[in-house]
Design a protein around this motif. Structure first.
Motif, short mmCIF file in Angstrom:
data_model
loop_
_atom_site.label_atom_id
_atom_site.label_comp_id
_atom_site.label_asym_id
_atom_site.label_seq_id
_atom_site.Cartn_x
_atom_site.Cartn_y
_atom_site.Cartn_z
N ALA A 218 0.84 -1.20 0.00
CA ALA A 218 0.00 0.00 0.00
C ALA A 218 0.87 1.25 0.00
CB ALA A 218 -0.92 -0.01 1.22
N ARG A 219 1.93 1.23 0.81
CA ARG A 219 2.79 2.40 0.89
C ARG A 219 3.45 2.69 -0.46
NH1 ARG A 219 7.37 3.98 0.77
NH2 ARG A 219 8.24 1.90 0.40
N SER A 220 4.01 1.61 -1.07
CA SER A 220 4.72 1.85 -2.33
C SER A 220 3.74 2.23 -3.45
CB SER A 220 5.54 0.62 -2.72
OG SER A 220 4.68 -0.49 -2.89
N MET A 221 2.56 1.67 -3.44
CA MET A 221 1.59 2.02 -4.48
C MET A 221 1.15 3.47 -4.34
SD MET A 221 1.09 -0.37 -6.57
CE MET A 221 2.15 -1.79 -6.63
N ASN A 222 0.89 3.87 -3.11
CA ASN A 222 0.43 5.24 -2.90
C ASN A 222 1.52 6.26 -3.18
OD1 ASN A 222 -2.19 4.70 -2.33
ND2 ASN A 222 -1.89 4.57 -0.11
N ALA A 223 2.77 5.82 -3.12
CA ALA A 223 3.86 6.75 -3.37
C ALA A 223 4.10 6.94 -4.86
CB ALA A 223 5.14 6.22 -2.70
N ASN A 224 3.47 6.12 -5.66
CA ASN A 224 3.76 6.14 -7.09
C ASN A 224 2.59 6.73 -7.88
OD1 ASN A 224 3.64 5.07 -9.85
ND2 ASN A 224 5.56 4.08 -9.29
N ALA A 225 2.86 7.88 -8.50
CA ALA A 225 1.78 8.59 -9.18
C ALA A 225 1.18 7.77 -10.32
CB ALA A 225 2.29 9.92 -9.74
N SER A 226 2.03 7.03 -11.05
CA SER A 226 1.48 6.31 -12.20
C SER A 226 0.57 5.15 -11.75
CB SER A 226 2.59 5.79 -13.10
OG SER A 226 3.76 5.53 -12.39
N MET A 227 0.93 4.51 -10.64
CA MET A 227 0.06 3.45 -10.17
C MET A 227 -1.23 4.02 -9.61
SD MET A 227 1.35 0.81 -11.14
CE MET A 227 0.52 -0.58 -10.44
N ARG A 228 -1.13 5.20 -8.98
CA ARG A 228 -2.36 5.85 -8.51
C ARG A 228 -3.25 6.18 -9.70
NH1 ARG A 228 0.97 9.20 -5.33
NH2 ARG A 228 0.34 10.97 -6.61
N ALA A 229 -2.62 6.59 -10.82
CA ALA A 229 -3.41 6.92 -12.00
C ALA A 229 -4.12 5.67 -12.52
CB ALA A 229 -2.51 7.50 -13.09
N LEU A 230 -3.47 4.54 -12.47
CA LEU A 230 -4.05 3.32 -13.02
C LEU A 230 -5.15 2.77 -12.12
CD1 LEU A 230 -3.48 1.79 -15.60
CD2 LEU A 230 -1.92 0.31 -14.34
N TYR A 231 -4.88 2.68 -10.82
CA TYR A 231 -5.81 1.99 -9.92
C TYR A 231 -6.45 2.89 -8.88
CZ TYR A 231 -3.69 -2.31 -11.68
OH TYR A 231 -3.26 -3.32 -12.48
N GLY A 232 -5.92 4.09 -8.71
CA GLY A 232 -6.39 4.92 -7.61
C GLY A 232 -5.59 4.61 -6.36
N PRO A 233 -5.77 5.46 -5.32
CA PRO A 233 -5.01 5.24 -4.08
C PRO A 233 -5.49 4.00 -3.31
CG PRO A 233 -6.42 7.18 -3.89
CD PRO A 233 -6.61 6.66 -5.26
N VAL A 234 -4.57 3.43 -2.51
CA VAL A 234 -4.97 2.35 -1.62
C VAL A 234 -5.48 2.98 -0.33
CG1 VAL A 234 -4.24 0.22 -0.48
CG2 VAL A 234 -3.07 0.98 -2.56
N PHE A 235 -6.76 2.72 0.02
CA PHE A 235 -7.31 3.33 1.22
C PHE A 235 -7.14 2.43 2.44
CE2 PHE A 235 -9.81 5.62 -2.05
CZ PHE A 235 -9.35 6.88 -1.74
N GLY A 236 -7.13 1.11 2.22
CA GLY A 236 -6.99 0.23 3.37
C GLY A 236 -6.07 -0.92 3.00
#
Lengths: 336, 545
Positions: free
Chosen positions: B67-85
């Protein structure tokens, strides 16, 4: 009725069979169209008219039997043949985003040319706007697109499969002029139709098919001859000996009034018998095309030919539009 | 006949709704295969993800690291959105809330347009409307059908995830987030169905709105890490994600979806009331009175019929390639320290540098999606045949083979065009973030072009079905679907190699970066050639029409 092999025929079909799974669409169909004639191709819905035409166009491959078109094999020589053929289906579907004018030109190019002057004239006569897109045409107008394309082409043989469904009476008139003009130019026309007035006005010969077989073929005069004339007479005295005459059917005597049907070639003897009793009034109704067709269209052809037209079968009548040219014939078709 | 009073609050007498119940039953009867298939396939896919995340990240530490690494990465946030939990459920919601919502939206738009504009376009509505059917009955029945389908989808997702051990409230929230977005786009589809006379265009318009909603959300989530960007909040797909299933659910977001549905459906109803049956607000423009010289036969016709589709796919591939290429440079951050994710990514893409792996995965995805284009282009043949438009063409001086070939040329060459466009987009997107446009251009475009033989296998199989088993021609979509499913979720499910090898794409080298040998290409091209030839022979010999 079995057509002899005729190499000169524009269309020659003998003993054609075609089944779709267990459905037998064509069951030994014969059809001969001689060059330069307008040939009516008739039969009830599902009789196999469109299947025959699709075999002639090389879209379907016949199971058995012989089919020649302009002396060639419709399956193997399809491309060469189709340069000389124009086809109009009964239900024209157009590409949604091509204009009518584009479709007409496309069909012309697919057939090896079209006459631009005639194209312009036909558009005018059929009152067709060529700039509309395919999806916006009404059924009648889609039909016109295919008709303009066919009549503007230089095809030798026109195959028209119920081409006027959806046309109004005025356009029907234009269509008939076009067919006659094509014939005058020496073209051959195979016309599948349910409109008896159209058949009567245009066709030199007709073939009637039923359940995938040809049941009648010949000129309209020939076919009429095979049917019965309706006679209604009011006599001076009671009739005598009518029931013993050959070819008399459905005799109905009420006092001095007589109604009957008689085989047309036996009419003479009936009239002689009537005049011996003294004739006060007489109506004789020639067999209508409608009767002729109804007789063949009836589902139960029965043992005795001709039984069919004594019944008015609502379903069958609905399939056949009564002819405007023929006198309405309540007398001839008595309901028993 | 029962008049069902339901749907949005608009002024309407019961007369306007007469026959809705009957139409609803007709719609459900007509869709008795399509809706259950959509609901079960999509619902169970989402529900099954719980198990696979559990297998991949079985400790809380692993999940929190992901979750931490995904939320830190703008391109992954663009693809899937932020991890909330970072619970198992939270990861499922992160992965599927957006994509699930897109798929539910597609299901809805297909249902609504099918029962409104398509009915009018084919003339069937005219017969229905001449019977005891009120003016607003068709649109109401279509909306209710879409509503029921999406509720069923929500329940399947909710029940499935609950059954696999996730908290019931979060499972229901995720189901409603996805189904609710589906219902919202059913409302959008009712508007599109009023605007155009063509059902295909109505589907395209709604699809474009879905795409716009996705892009807005992606841009918003790329810009901010916590999803507070207004761009995210004007996108209904953003709403689905921000319901925050399994992470202290914000149930009030459902009110946004409900209000949005009400507003769009109200607009759809209002437009229906202001037009005649069969008419539309965007009238068809007249065309030319004469055909251009290019419309000169089978090939001219096939090109004319398919060129706009090809153009649309080409533009779509440039854009999609650009987006994927733009996020490729950040790929190494995505994986972080998680060894297992690294392994999955390597399995998905190959053993090269992670950026190359990411690019290779994207090239493979473009290839699989290009197979949708190619299959559609081949099945145009079947559409022309069953639509009775092939008959008059074949009654012209056009040989069977020529006619079939005319569409196949568009399908085969179009595949190359579309993939080249995707490659150029990918290379430009990547080059613009690294500042080195030229360096990787060739290898990246080569990577998408290398997909061509695998796409051609599916193109050839579609041709085979059309020529030899025409009644089963639409099964070609199924073959593409299987390839897509294997490529997309196969690696995450850890399927055995033989199963993965059922997809032609599994045999391609991982490019850029991988080793290229001729063998797989030769085999794939051979299969494509043989199936295409058999299809042509079949089409030449069989009855047509």
């Amino acid at each position: 009725m079995t057509a002899a092999t005729d190499p000169a025929a524009a269309v020659h079909v003998a003993g054609l069979h075609k089944s779709f799974g267990r459905t037998r669409a064509l069951d030994g169909l014969d059809l001969t169209v001689t060059p330069g004639e307008v040939h009516g191709f008739l039969g009830p819905n599902g009789a196999g008219k469109s299947t025959t035409i699709r075999v002639l166009l090389g879209l379907l491959r016949a199971d058995r039997g012989d089919a020649r078109l302009l002396g060639k094999d419709p399956w193997h020589d399809a491309v060469a043949l189709h340069r000389r053929i124009a086809y109009v289906p009964g239900d024209v579907t157009l590409w949604r985003n091509l204009s009518g004018g584009e479709v007409i030109d496309l069909y012309g190019r697919l057939r090896g040319g079209l006459d631009n002057a005639r194209r312009a004239r036909l558009l005018e006569h059929f009152e067709l706007d060529p700039t509309k897109k395919g999806r916006t045409y009404s059924k009648g107008n889609r039909q016109k697109v295919a008709l303009v394309a066919a009549f503007a082409s230089d095809a030798d043989l026109l195959i028209l499969d119920e081409p006027t469904s959806g046309l109004d009476p005025l356009m029907e008139e234009v269509f008939q002029e076009c067919v006659l003009e094509a014939r005058d130019r020496g073209r051959t026309v195979l016309l599948s139709s349910h409109l008896l007035s159209e058949v009567e006005a245009l066709c030199d010969r007709v073939s009637i098919i039923r359940k995938g077989r040809t049941v009648e073929s010949g000129s309209l005069a020939d076919l009429r001859h095979l049917t019965r004339t309706s006679v209604a007479a009011e006599l001076a005295g009671p009739p005598d000996g009518l029931s013993r005459l050959p070819g008399v059917h459905g005799l109905d005597v009420q006092g001095n009034r007589v109604r009957l049907q008689v085989d047309t070639d036996k009419l003479d003897a009936v009239l002689r018998s009537l005049t011996t009793s003294g004739v006060r009034s007489l109506t004789s109704t020639p067999p209508t095309l409608e009767e002729l067709f109804l007789r063949h269209y009836q589902d139960e052809l029965g043992g005795e030919p001709g039984d069919g037209y004594h019944r008015t079968d609502a379903a069958t009548k609905a399939a056949v539009r009564p002819s405007g040219a023929e006198p309405s014939d309540a007398e001839g078709v008595t309901t028993r | 006949m029962t008049a069902v009073l339901a749907g949005p609050a608009v002024r309407s007498g019961t007369r306007d709704l007469a026959g809705t119940g009957t139409l609803l039953r007709l719609a459900l009867r007509r869709d008795r295969l399509m809706i259950p298939l959509w609901v079960l396939l999509l619902g169970l896919t989402v529900a099954s993800l719980g198990g696979s995340f559990e297998a991949l990240y079985d400790t809380a530490a692993q999940r929190s690291e992901l979750a931490r690494s995904m939320n830190a990465n703008a391109s992954m946030r663009a693809l899937y959105g932020p991890v909330f939990g970072d619970s198992i459920g939270g990861l499922v919601a992160w992965r599927m809330a957006g994509f699930g919502a897109v798929l539910a939206a597609v299901m809805s738009l297909l249902i609504v347009v099918r029962h409104t504009r398509e009915e009018e376009e084919t003339g069937r509505q005219e017969m229905l409307s001449a019977a005891m059917v009120g003016r607003r009955a068709p649109i109401t029945a279509a909306l209710l059908t879409a509503f029921l389908a999406n509720i069923a989808l929500a329940l399947v997702i909710g029940a499935g995830l609950t059954a696999s051990g996730q908290p019931a409230a979060g499972s229901l929230a995720l189901g409603l987030a996805i189904g609710g977005c589906g219902i919202f786009f059913a409302g959008v589809a009712t508007i599109a169905a009023q605007l155009t006379e063509s059902a295909r265009l109505a589907k395209g318009l709604t699809g474009a709105v879905v795409g716009l909603a996705f892009v807005l959300r992606a841009a918003g989530d790329a810009a901010t890490a916590d999803g507070s960007s207004p761009l995210t909040w004007i996108s209904p797909i953003g709403w689905s994600q921000h319901l925050r299933a399994y992470a202290d659910e914000r149930w009030w977001v459902l009110l946004l979806l409900a209000a949005g549905t009400g507003a769009t459906a109200y607009a759809g109803y209002a437009l229906t009331a202001r037009r005649d049956l069969g008419m539309s607000f965007l009238p068809a423009r007249p065309g030319p009175a004469r055909a251009p010289a290019s419309l000169n036969g089978a090939f001219g016709l096939a090109w004319r019929l398919q060129r706009m589709t090809l153009l649309g796919w080409t533009i779509g591939f440039v854009v999609a390639g650009g987006v994927f290429g733009g996020i490729a440079n950040g790929a190494p951050d995505m994986v972080g320290d998680n060894e297992q994710t690294r392994q999955i990514l390597e399995r998905m893409g190959g053993a090269q540098a992670l950026t190359d792996t990411f690019l290779a995965t994207m090239a493979g995805m473009l290839g699989m999606v290009a197979a949708l284009y190619a299959t559609g282009a081949v099945l145009r043949l079947r559409g022309e045949e069953t639509g009775d438009r092939a008959e008059p063409v074949l009654a012209g001086a056009v040989g069977r083979l020529r006619w079939v070939a005319s569409h196949l040329v568009v399908a085969f060459l179009g595949t190359g065009v579309v993939l080249a466009a995707g490659g150029v987009g990918l290379a430009i997107g990547y080059g613009s973030t690294t500042g080195d446009m030229g360096g990787r251009f060739g290898p990246i475009v080569g990577a998408t072009l290398a997909q061509i033989p695998a796409v051609w296998v599916l193109t050839g199989l579609a041709t085979f079905l059309f020529g030899v088993l025409p009644k089963l021609a639409t099964a070609a979509w199924g073959l593409v679907g299987v390839s897509l499913a294997l490529g997309w979720i196969g690696p995450a499910l850890d399927l055995p190699q033989w199963a993965m090898d059922l997809s032609p794409f599994s045999h391609l080298p991982k490019l850029p970066g991988g080793d290229v040998t001729a063998t797989p290409f030769v085999w794939l091209l051979l299969i494509a050639a043989v199936s295409t030839t058999l299809g042509l022979v079949g089409a030449k010999r069989r009855d047509m029409g």
